[in-house]
Design a protein around this motif. Structure first.
Motif, mmCIF file in Angstrom:
data_model
loop_
_atom_site.group_PDB
_atom_site.id
_atom_site.type_symbol
_atom_site.label_atom_id
_atom_site.label_comp_id
_atom_site.label_asym_id
_atom_site.label_seq_id
_atom_site.Cartn_x
_atom_site.Cartn_y
_atom_site.Cartn_z
ATOM 1 N N UNK A 8 0.804 -1.221 0.000
ATOM 2 C CA UNK A 8 0.000 0.000 0.000
ATOM 3 C C UNK A 8 0.839 1.274 0.000
ATOM 4 N N UNK A 9 2.087 1.208 0.454
ATOM 5 C CA UNK A 9 2.956 2.394 0.443
ATOM 6 C C UNK A 9 3.762 2.512 -0.846
ATOM 7 N N UNK A 10 3.513 1.620 -1.811
ATOM 8 C CA UNK A 10 4.201 1.664 -3.097
ATOM 9 C C UNK A 10 5.460 0.824 -3.166
ATOM 10 N N UNK A 11 5.859 0.208 -2.070
ATOM 11 C CA UNK A 11 7.049 -0.641 -2.059
ATOM 12 C C UNK A 11 6.780 -1.920 -2.848
ATOM 13 N N UNK A 12 7.717 -2.263 -3.715
ATOM 14 C CA UNK A 12 7.576 -3.477 -4.516
ATOM 15 C C UNK A 12 7.996 -4.695 -3.701
ATOM 16 N N UNK A 13 7.389 -5.828 -4.020
ATOM 17 C CA UNK A 13 7.776 -7.082 -3.390
ATOM 18 C C UNK A 13 7.741 -8.195 -4.417
ATOM 19 N N UNK A 14 8.513 -9.228 -4.143
ATOM 20 C CA UNK A 14 8.473 -10.469 -4.915
ATOM 21 C C UNK A 14 8.637 -11.594 -3.903
ATOM 22 N N UNK A 15 7.664 -12.480 -3.862
ATOM 23 C CA UNK A 15 7.693 -13.576 -2.900
ATOM 24 C C UNK A 15 7.431 -14.899 -3.593
ATOM 25 N N UNK A 16 7.917 -15.939 -2.970
ATOM 26 C CA UNK A 16 7.603 -17.289 -3.407
ATOM 27 C C UNK A 16 6.685 -17.884 -2.356
ATOM 28 N N UNK A 17 5.572 -18.476 -2.820
ATOM 29 C CA UNK A 17 4.625 -19.127 -1.918
ATOM 30 C C UNK A 17 4.788 -20.624 -2.111
ATOM 31 N N UNK A 18 5.482 -21.293 -1.182
ATOM 32 C CA UNK A 18 5.728 -22.719 -1.362
ATOM 33 C C UNK A 18 4.518 -23.592 -1.073
ATOM 34 N N UNK A 19 3.532 -23.081 -0.289
ATOM 35 C CA UNK A 19 2.363 -23.878 0.033
ATOM 36 C C UNK A 19 2.647 -24.986 1.036
ATOM 37 N N UNK A 20 3.647 -24.780 1.871
ATOM 38 C CA UNK A 20 3.984 -25.754 2.906
ATOM 39 C C UNK A 20 3.965 -25.031 4.240
ATOM 40 N N UNK A 21 3.761 -25.762 5.311
ATOM 41 C CA UNK A 21 3.776 -25.167 6.649
ATOM 42 C C UNK A 21 5.118 -24.531 6.932
ATOM 43 N N UNK A 22 5.438 -24.152 8.103
ATOM 44 C CA UNK A 22 6.757 -23.630 8.430
ATOM 45 C C UNK A 22 7.000 -22.229 7.905
ATOM 46 N N UNK A 23 7.188 -22.056 6.623
ATOM 47 C CA UNK A 23 7.459 -20.755 6.022
ATOM 48 C C UNK A 23 6.389 -20.448 4.974
ATOM 49 N N UNK A 24 5.448 -19.567 5.289
ATOM 50 C CA UNK A 24 4.363 -19.297 4.357
ATOM 51 C C UNK A 24 4.834 -18.632 3.066
ATOM 52 N N UNK A 25 5.741 -17.681 3.158
ATOM 53 C CA UNK A 25 6.287 -17.018 1.978
ATOM 54 C C UNK A 25 7.767 -16.752 2.207
ATOM 55 N N UNK A 26 8.524 -16.709 1.128
ATOM 56 C CA UNK A 26 9.930 -16.339 1.216
ATOM 57 C C UNK A 26 10.181 -15.205 0.249
ATOM 58 N N UNK A 27 11.064 -14.301 0.617
ATOM 59 C CA UNK A 27 11.451 -13.226 -0.277
ATOM 60 C C UNK A 27 11.163 -11.840 0.249
ATOM 61 N N UNK A 28 10.127 -11.658 1.034
ATOM 62 C CA UNK A 28 9.796 -10.348 1.589
ATOM 63 C C UNK A 28 9.378 -10.518 3.045
ATOM 64 N N UNK A 29 10.133 -9.919 3.916
ATOM 65 C CA UNK A 29 9.819 -10.025 5.339
ATOM 66 C C UNK A 29 8.485 -9.356 5.648
ATOM 67 N N UNK A 30 8.187 -8.231 4.987
ATOM 68 C CA UNK A 30 6.932 -7.518 5.250
ATOM 69 C C UNK A 30 5.728 -8.360 4.851
ATOM 70 N N UNK A 31 5.808 -9.027 3.706
ATOM 71 C CA UNK A 31 4.697 -9.869 3.270
ATOM 72 C C UNK A 31 4.578 -11.079 4.195
ATOM 73 N N UNK A 32 5.695 -11.671 4.589
ATOM 74 C CA UNK A 32 5.655 -12.810 5.497
ATOM 75 C C UNK A 32 4.985 -12.436 6.814
ATOM 76 N N UNK A 33 5.326 -11.269 7.367
ATOM 77 C CA UNK A 33 4.717 -10.813 8.616
ATOM 78 C C UNK A 33 3.216 -10.589 8.423
ATOM 79 N N UNK A 34 2.825 -10.019 7.276
ATOM 80 C CA UNK A 34 1.406 -9.810 7.006
ATOM 81 C C UNK A 34 0.655 -11.135 6.986
#
Length: 77
Positions: A8-34
């Motif tokens: 929402x603040x205009x910052x770009x992100x690129x994440x990988x969604x593995x679809x496994x428990x443990x780590x929901x997304x990799x690549x962006x700490x902000x998206x992972x926290x969300x």
């Protein structure tokens, strides 16, 4: 699945969604926290439903959350 977009603040992100428990997304700490903050809350998987509680291991639910709270620009499966 690789997702590229902007927050929402205009910052770009690129994440990988593995679809496994443990780590929901990799690549962006902000998206992972969300994703971690919204875990267990309902998200719409499509414009009219179905509604499902967000499970970080469910790639479709994580993608629905990104569509709801960010501007998704590209999805590569």
């Amino acid at each position: 699945m690789m997702v590229t977009g902007t927050l929402d603040d205009g910052s770009a992100y690129q994440v990988q969604i593995p679809g496994q428990g443990g780590s929901p997304v990799t690549g962006s700490r902000r998206v992972r926290v969300m994703v971690e903050q919204y875990a267990g809350t309902p998200v719409l998987l499509g414009p009219l439903g179905p509604r499902r509680n967000l499970d970080p291991a469910d790639a479709d639910a994580v993608l629905a959350l990104l569509h709801e709270h960010t501007q998704v620009a590209e999805i590569r499966r």
